[in-house]
Write a protein that holds these residues in place. Structure first.
Motif, mmCIF file in Angstrom:
data_model
loop_
_atom_site.group_PDB
_atom_site.id
_atom_site.type_symbol
_atom_site.label_atom_id
_atom_site.label_comp_id
_atom_site.label_asym_id
_atom_site.label_seq_id
_atom_site.Cartn_x
_atom_site.Cartn_y
_atom_site.Cartn_z
ATOM 1 N N ALA A 14 0.885 -1.164 0.000
ATOM 2 C CA ALA A 14 0.000 0.000 0.000
ATOM 3 C C ALA A 14 0.922 1.212 0.000
ATOM 4 O O ALA A 14 1.857 1.279 0.802
ATOM 5 N N LEU A 15 0.692 2.147 -0.876
ATOM 6 C CA LEU A 15 1.607 3.278 -1.019
ATOM 7 C C LEU A 15 0.860 4.513 -1.491
ATOM 8 O O LEU A 15 -0.345 4.469 -1.755
ATOM 9 N N ILE A 16 1.573 5.610 -1.566
ATOM 10 C CA ILE A 16 1.012 6.854 -2.088
ATOM 11 C C ILE A 16 1.411 6.995 -3.550
ATOM 12 O O ILE A 16 2.599 6.947 -3.893
ATOM 13 N N ASP A 17 0.397 7.137 -4.423
ATOM 14 C CA ASP A 17 0.638 7.445 -5.836
ATOM 15 C C ASP A 17 0.709 8.963 -5.992
ATOM 16 O O ASP A 17 -0.276 9.663 -5.730
ATOM 17 N N GLU A 18 1.867 9.448 -6.396
ATOM 18 C CA GLU A 18 2.027 10.866 -6.705
ATOM 19 C C GLU A 18 1.910 10.986 -8.222
ATOM 20 O O GLU A 18 2.752 10.489 -8.967
ATOM 21 N N GLY A 80 4.956 -1.565 10.281
ATOM 22 C CA GLY A 80 6.335 -1.710 10.718
ATOM 23 C C GLY A 80 7.400 -1.097 9.823
ATOM 24 O O GLY A 80 8.594 -1.264 10.082
ATOM 25 N N ALA A 81 7.011 -0.371 8.775
ATOM 26 C CA ALA A 81 8.011 0.228 7.879
ATOM 27 C C ALA A 81 8.593 1.500 8.477
ATOM 28 O O ALA A 81 7.927 2.221 9.230
ATOM 29 N N ALA A 82 9.839 1.800 8.115
ATOM 30 C CA ALA A 82 10.460 3.043 8.561
ATOM 31 C C ALA A 82 9.765 4.249 7.949
ATOM 32 O O ALA A 82 9.666 5.314 8.570
ATOM 33 N N ALA A 83 9.286 4.092 6.708
ATOM 34 C CA ALA A 83 8.551 5.163 6.025
ATOM 35 C C ALA A 83 7.585 4.525 5.036
ATOM 36 O O ALA A 83 7.847 3.447 4.502
ATOM 37 N N THR A 84 6.470 5.191 4.800
ATOM 38 C CA THR A 84 5.493 4.700 3.830
ATOM 39 C C THR A 84 6.013 4.909 2.412
ATOM 40 O O THR A 84 6.574 5.962 2.092
ATOM 41 N N SER A 85 5.814 3.911 1.572
ATOM 42 C CA SER A 85 6.334 3.949 0.205
ATOM 43 C C SER A 85 5.561 4.920 -0.681
ATOM 44 O O SER A 85 4.377 5.183 -0.456
ATOM 45 N N THR A 98 3.415 5.966 -16.391
ATOM 46 C CA THR A 98 4.700 5.294 -16.170
ATOM 47 C C THR A 98 5.157 5.665 -14.759
ATOM 48 O O THR A 98 4.819 6.737 -14.259
ATOM 49 N N TYR A 99 5.932 4.769 -14.120
ATOM 50 C CA TYR A 99 6.183 4.889 -12.687
ATOM 51 C C TYR A 99 7.662 4.901 -12.342
ATOM 52 O O TYR A 99 8.481 4.283 -13.006
ATOM 53 N N ASP A 100 8.004 5.598 -11.232
ATOM 54 C CA ASP A 100 9.214 5.280 -10.475
ATOM 55 C C ASP A 100 8.833 5.250 -8.991
ATOM 56 O O ASP A 100 7.764 5.730 -8.607
ATOM 57 N N PHE A 101 9.701 4.655 -8.158
ATOM 58 C CA PHE A 101 9.283 4.291 -6.809
ATOM 59 C C PHE A 101 10.329 4.626 -5.756
ATOM 60 O O PHE A 101 11.526 4.555 -6.007
ATOM 61 N N ALA A 102 9.835 4.956 -4.566
ATOM 62 C CA ALA A 102 10.647 4.962 -3.346
ATOM 63 C C ALA A 102 9.931 4.004 -2.406
ATOM 64 O O ALA A 102 8.956 4.376 -1.739
ATOM 65 N N ILE A 103 10.362 2.747 -2.388
ATOM 66 C CA ILE A 103 9.562 1.711 -1.748
ATOM 67 C C ILE A 103 10.413 0.720 -0.984
ATOM 68 O O ILE A 103 11.532 0.386 -1.395
ATOM 69 N N THR A 104 9.888 0.265 0.145
ATOM 70 C CA THR A 104 10.426 -0.893 0.862
ATOM 71 C C THR A 104 9.270 -1.853 1.087
ATOM 72 O O THR A 104 8.101 -1.445 1.164
ATOM 73 N N TRP A 105 9.607 -3.141 1.200
ATOM 74 C CA TRP A 105 8.541 -4.138 1.352
ATOM 75 C C TRP A 105 9.008 -5.294 2.228
ATOM 76 O O TRP A 105 10.120 -5.790 2.076
ATOM 77 N N ASP A 106 8.144 -5.699 3.150
ATOM 78 C CA ASP A 106 8.363 -6.907 3.935
ATOM 79 C C ASP A 106 7.017 -7.386 4.460
ATOM 80 O O ASP A 106 6.023 -6.643 4.436
ATOM 81 N N VAL A 107 6.990 -8.641 4.919
ATOM 82 C CA VAL A 107 5.780 -9.237 5.490
ATOM 83 C C VAL A 107 5.986 -9.384 6.983
ATOM 84 O O VAL A 107 7.015 -9.908 7.422
ATOM 85 N N ALA A 108 5.016 -8.924 7.764
ATOM 86 C CA ALA A 108 5.134 -9.029 9.222
ATOM 87 C C ALA A 108 5.148 -10.494 9.645
ATOM 88 O O ALA A 108 4.393 -11.316 9.099
ATOM 89 N N PRO A 109 5.992 -10.872 10.598
ATOM 90 C CA PRO A 109 6.008 -12.249 11.094
ATOM 91 C C PRO A 109 4.622 -12.673 11.580
ATOM 92 O O PRO A 109 3.882 -11.874 12.159
#
Length: 309
Positions: A14-18, A80-85, A98-109
């Motif tokens: 889940a992220l912000i589309d600019e 749990g992310a340091a910042a929202t993508s 067309t897209y570019d991204f500032a994103i991190t991704w992980d699944v919570a345990p």
């Protein structure tokens, strides 16, 4: 406390589309492919859980409010992310992005399907980007016994490296899935110069009950054991295409749910879907996507809007 009522678990970003428009103006909209699928399901009245990776920041608050407004519940650990993508979309004159991204991704345990999880959906960045991609794959395999698996590769070349590298992640998920939705643009990136429907046939032979290829304003083609079906898309004035494929995917899951075709114990029934039923489902999918492209950002219809189409 696990959700005990029937639901879909969506796993992914889940992220912000600019969104930057051709005239230079910029808007911000909540989005992310899996989040858009969850939002569509929520707006269609389906109980939906989303396992995401949000920051405890202003963008995260925007996303939490957006999801809650459509009845989507975030799973524990989704903050749990340091910042929202953030995804930055640049629109051309036709409204295509067309897209570019500032994103991190992980699944919570501890994120997992339960006995009440009728379907697990994943796709796009979450299924390819480390460190979460391995966890997504493991979660899907663990869920197969009890849940229908749905998947949309929704390629983002700027994040996924080469097509060959992406395919190494995508093809095992295709084989594990019961339902796959892919756009003709994604197929062209993954298999340049190959007929998208031929790719759908190849993928269907590897395990999925249904493989759908979407062709934007030209509609969609589905391959299943009963054969193939094609539906046309309604003609609408396009504002932008952001979220259209995700709306289609959410409506597809909803349509199969409506026909009691979700759940590990319904796998054979799903494989036995007839072409008339599948065509009805797809007609509703293209109608839902047409509503989304007629307005700005990832803004899928609610059930009442779709019922009037």
């Amino acid at each position: 406390m696990p959700h005990r009522s029937p639901h879909v678990l969506v796993v992914g970003e889940a992220l912000i589309d600019e969104v930057r428009r051709p005239d230079g103006t910029t808007d911000e909209h909540p989005g992310g492919s899996p989040a858009n699928v969850a939002l569509t399901l929520g707006r269609l009245g389906r109980e939906t859980l989303l396992a995401a990776h949000l920051g405890q920041d202003a963008h995260g608050e925007t996303l939490r409010a957006w999801l809650a407004d459509s009845g989507v519940t975030l799973t524990p650990g989704s903050d749990g992310a340091a910042a929202t993508s953030v995804a930055r979309a640049v629109l051309d004159g036709s409204g295509a992005a067309t897209y570019d991204f500032a994103i991190t991704w992980d699944v919570a345990p501890g994120t997992a399907a339960t006995e009440a999880t009728l379907a697990v959906h994943t796709g796009s960045i979450a299924a390819v980007l480390e460190p979460g991609a391995d966890a997504v794959h493991d979660l899907v395999l663990a869920a197969r016994e009890r849940s229908t698996i749905t998947y949309d590769p929704n390629a983002r070349p700027s994040l996924m490296g080469t097509a060959e590298a992406a395919l190494a992640r995508i093809e095992p998920l295709v084989a594990a899935a019961d339902v796959v939705k892919v756009s003709d643009e994604d197929v062209e990136w993954l298999h340049p110069g190959t007929d998208p429907v031929e790719v759908a046939r190849t993928w269907a032979a590897r395990g999925p009950a249904i493989v759908v290829v979407t062709f934007g304003g030209e509609g969609a083609v589905a391959v299943c054991p009963a054969g193939e079906v094609r539906v046309a898309a309604p003609r609408v004035e396009v504002v932008d295409t952001v979220g259209a494929g995700d709306t289609f995917m959410g409506a597809l899951i909803d349509g199969l749910w409506e026909r009691d075709l979700l759940g590990g114990d319904r796998r054979e029934a799903l494989r036995a879907i007839d072409l008339a039923s599948l065509s009805e489902v797809l007609e509703r999918c293209v109608a839902a996507a047409a509503i989304t492209v007629s307005r700005a950002g990832a803004n899928p219809p609610r059930r009442a809007e779709l019922a009037n189409r």
